[in-house]
Design an enzyme around this catalytic site. Structure first.
Site, PDB file in Angstrom:
ATOM      1  N   LYS A  80      -3.805  93.632 -47.796  1.00 54.37           N
ATOM      2  CA  LYS A  80      -4.375  93.972 -46.330  1.00 54.37           C
ATOM      3  C   LYS A  80      -5.576  94.707 -46.761  1.00 54.37           C
ATOM      4  CE  LYS A  80      -3.399  93.446 -42.011  1.00 54.37           C
ATOM      5  NZ  LYS A  80      -2.745  92.136 -41.334  1.00 54.37           N
ATOM      6  N   GLY A 183      -3.890  90.206 -25.964  1.00 56.38           N
ATOM      7  CA  GLY A 183      -5.188  89.848 -26.562  1.00 56.38           C
ATOM      8  C   GLY A 183      -5.292  88.527 -26.950  1.00 56.38           C
ATOM      9  N   VAL A 185      -3.476  86.829 -29.571  1.00 56.95           N
ATOM     10  CA  VAL A 185      -2.174  86.121 -29.568  1.00 56.95           C
ATOM     11  C   VAL A 185      -1.346  86.374 -28.337  1.00 56.95           C
ATOM     12  CG1 VAL A 185      -0.084  86.075 -30.736  1.00 56.95           C
ATOM     13  CG2 VAL A 185      -1.877  86.594 -31.915  1.00 56.95           C
TER      14      VAL A 185
HETATM   15  P1  NAD Z   1      -5.815  91.776 -30.227  1.00 60.62           P
HETATM   16  O1  NAD Z   1      -6.508  93.086 -30.631  1.00 60.62           O
HETATM   17  O2  NAD Z   1      -6.506  90.611 -29.706  1.00 60.62           O
HETATM   18  O3  NAD Z   1      -4.843  92.142 -29.211  1.00 60.62           O
HETATM   19  C1  NAD Z   1      -4.059  93.090 -28.836  1.00 60.62           C
HETATM   20  C2  NAD Z   1      -4.034  93.677 -27.589  1.00 60.62           C
HETATM   21  O4  NAD Z   1      -2.950  94.856 -27.446  1.00 60.62           O
HETATM   22  C3  NAD Z   1      -5.480  94.051 -26.781  1.00 60.62           C
HETATM   23  O5  NAD Z   1      -5.676  93.287 -25.940  1.00 60.62           O
HETATM   24  C4  NAD Z   1      -5.117  95.755 -26.635  1.00 60.62           C
HETATM   25  O6  NAD Z   1      -6.047  96.092 -25.337  1.00 60.62           O
HETATM   26  C5  NAD Z   1      -3.410  95.683 -26.386  1.00 60.62           C
HETATM   27  N1  NAD Z   1      -3.027  96.897 -26.492  1.00 60.62           N
HETATM   28  C6  NAD Z   1      -3.228  97.893 -27.422  1.00 60.62           C
HETATM   29  N2  NAD Z   1      -2.438  98.834 -27.305  1.00 60.62           N
HETATM   30  C7  NAD Z   1      -1.867  98.554 -26.245  1.00 60.62           C
HETATM   31  C8  NAD Z   1      -0.505  99.395 -25.680  1.00 60.62           C
HETATM   32  N3  NAD Z   1      -0.285 100.580 -26.017  1.00 60.62           N
HETATM   33  N4  NAD Z   1      -0.110  98.586 -24.500  1.00 60.62           N
HETATM   34  C9  NAD Z   1      -0.455  97.326 -24.270  1.00 60.62           C
HETATM   35  N5  NAD Z   1      -1.620  96.735 -24.745  1.00 60.62           N
HETATM   36  C10 NAD Z   1      -1.988  97.402 -25.634  1.00 60.62           C
HETATM   37  O7  NAD Z   1      -4.895  91.573 -31.474  1.00 60.62           O
HETATM   38  P2  NAD Z   1      -4.115  90.129 -31.798  1.00 60.62           P
HETATM   39  O8  NAD Z   1      -4.759  89.462 -32.581  1.00 60.62           O
HETATM   40  O9  NAD Z   1      -3.678  89.562 -30.394  1.00 60.62           O
HETATM   41  O10 NAD Z   1      -2.942  90.510 -32.403  1.00 60.62           O
HETATM   42  C11 NAD Z   1      -1.600  91.217 -31.919  1.00 60.62           C
HETATM   43  C12 NAD Z   1      -0.666  91.787 -32.878  1.00 60.62           C
HETATM   44  O11 NAD Z   1      -0.350  90.708 -33.553  1.00 60.62           O
HETATM   45  C13 NAD Z   1      -1.194  92.783 -33.950  1.00 60.62           C
HETATM   46  O12 NAD Z   1      -0.126  93.813 -33.991  1.00 60.62           O
HETATM   47  C14 NAD Z   1      -1.530  92.048 -35.044  1.00 60.62           C
HETATM   48  O13 NAD Z   1      -1.424  92.661 -36.414  1.00 60.62           O
HETATM   49  C15 NAD Z   1      -0.207  90.933 -35.082  1.00 60.62           C
HETATM   50  N6  NAD Z   1      -0.659  89.829 -35.424  1.00 60.62           N
HETATM   51  C16 NAD Z   1      -1.705  88.799 -35.265  1.00 60.62           C
HETATM   52  C17 NAD Z   1      -1.914  87.777 -35.851  1.00 60.62           C
HETATM   53  C18 NAD Z   1      -3.107  86.901 -35.452  1.00 60.62           C
HETATM   54  O14 NAD Z   1      -3.215  85.444 -35.961  1.00 60.62           O
HETATM   55  N7  NAD Z   1      -3.983  87.247 -34.725  1.00 60.62           N
HETATM   56  C19 NAD Z   1      -0.984  87.385 -36.624  1.00 60.62           C
HETATM   57  C20 NAD Z   1      -0.054  88.044 -37.152  1.00 60.62           C
HETATM   58  C21 NAD Z   1       0.276  89.102 -36.550  1.00 60.62           C
END
Ligand code: NAD
Length: 361
Positions: A80, A183, A185
């Site tokens: 990572k 966000g 996902v």
């Molecule tokens: P992203 O940044 O697009 O979305 C995250 C969302 O969470 C944002 O809209 C943010 O404003 C919101 N947020 C942050 N703190 C918050 C809180 N306290 N309460 C409510 N909302 C809050 O990220 P993403 O790509 O959608 O990923 C989301 C999670 O999934 C992360 O933990 C990431 O590591 C994990 N993940 C993502 C992927 C991927 O393909 N993008 C793959 C595996 C795991």
């Protein structure tokens, strides 16, 4: 800052610190394991309170990637990258070029892609400096691009499996689901859940994200401080990690926890705490592997979207195996997943029994 005595240090193979004064890039790349192949895992850009928090994050996330890739049957180890966001170094072409050079300097031991705070366009810049990058749009029906929709699909299928196991229902029609974080996902997941007839409760700290989702489908919006304790069937954490701990777990009303966020459990014991409360927990790195499955197939350069879809569709059967073992043994689901992952990684290096690998490959 202690490294070798750090609580999250787990015999990581290497830890590299990058400081580029011209672009302002400050980044840490952790290679946890290359036992199964190059260490693959996304790059996260985040405002950390201090360097120590960034180190903790990259150590935990990289180990999680080793486990995720192993259980998904991918020929990759775990790594990572984290970029320490700060006001003097906004996102810029120079910053991502510097990241690309940093990744390239590791000679292919680490392969990067998107994670929180990083877009496909950022990765396009990285790709100008290194070939050890994935998550880039490909032509036609070839696998590739933004991993988020694939992560959302895997989580959706995993929620279906968890609902069947815990609630005995083969449909999501009428099932109430709380999504923390809408966000990349979370938004896609809401769409799939809505289309399947689920009722949605959502929270986000971003008004824009809430507006985008509520323009598209009916949702009940609650405060970020309330979402975990919503009166729902399923809780899907899709924001950041460390959601479940001794403070939050007693207040959870959902009987299923199944979401995309990495490192949802603050500690390993929190998996047992959820189980003791009768809450079925879908181990995060098992249910959220859809994105890395896409990224891995793209990187290996020999797959179509249909093949990725077929692989992502295997996530629910892996979860069901874990749920069944938990029911039979009384062990917590996270412990069962961790044991399987460690077994697969050890089997690749010591010639051990690889029957599990065949089962899930
Ligand atoms: P992203 O940044 O697009 O979305 C995250 C969302 O969470 C944002 O809209 C943010 O404003 C919101 N947020 C942050 N703190 C918050 C809180 N306290 N309460 C409510 N909302 C809050 O990220 P993403 O790509 O959608 O990923 C989301 C999670 O999934 C992360 O933990 C990431 O590591 C994990 N993940 C993502 C992927 C991927 O393909 N993008 C793959 C595996 C795991």
């Amino acid at each position: 800052m202690s490294v070798f005595d750090h609580d999250e240090f787990d015999h990581h193979e290497s830890l590299s610190f990058f400081d580029d004064p011209v672009s302002g890039l400050r980044a840490i790349v952790a290679v946890h394991s290359t036992a199964l192949g190059p260490a693959a895992g996304g790059c996260r850009r985040w405002h950390y309170a201090n360097d120590g928090d960034a180190l903790t994050d990259v150590l935990r996330l990289s180990r999680g990637m080793t486990y995720k890739n192993a259980v998904a049957g991918l020929p990759f180890g775990g790594g990572k990258a984290v970029i320490l966001a700060h006001e003097d170094a906004p996102k810029s072409k120079a910053l991502f070029q510097a990241l690309g050079r940093a990744v390239d300097s590791l000679g292919g031991r680490y392969v990067t892609a998107e994670d929180v705070g990083i877009t496909v366009d950022d990765m396009r810049i990285v790709a100008g400096e290194t070939r050890y990058v994935s998550g880039l749009p490909q032509a036609g029906a070839e696998a590739g691009g933004d991993p988020s929709p694939w992560t959302a699909l895997g989580v959706f299928l995993g929620i279906q499996a968890a609902v069947e196991t815990r609630l005995g229902k083969d449909t999501l029609d009428g099932v109430r689901i709380a999504v923390q974080g809408v966000g990349h996902v979370g938004h896609d997941l809401c769409r799939l859940l809505h289309e399947a007839g689920a009722g949605l409760v959502v929270a986000d700290v971003s008004r824009d994200c809430l507006d985008a989702v509520s323009r598209e489908m009916p949702v009940d919006i609650v405060a970020p401080t309330e979402i975990l304790f919503s009166d729902v069937d399923v809780l899907a954490p899709c924001a950041l990690g460390n959601v479940f701990n001794s403070t939050t777990i007693p207040g959870i009303r959902a009987s299923i926890v199944a979401g995309a966020a990495n490192n949802q459990l603050a500690t390993e014991q929190d998996g047992a705490r959820l189980a003791e409360r009768g809450i079925l927990y879908a181990p995060d790195y098992v249910i959220n592997a859809g994105g890395v499955i896409s990224v891995a197939h793209e990187y290996l350069g020999r797959s179509s979207k249909d093949e990725v879809r077929a692989e992502v569709a295997r996530i629910p059967e892996r979860l069901t195996d874990i749920f069944e073992e938990a029911a039979a043994t009384g062990a917590a689901t996270n412990q069962i997943a961790d044991a399987l992952a460690r077994h697969l990684v050890a089997g690749s290096t010591d010639g051990g029994d690889s029957s599990d690998k065949r089962r899930i490959a």
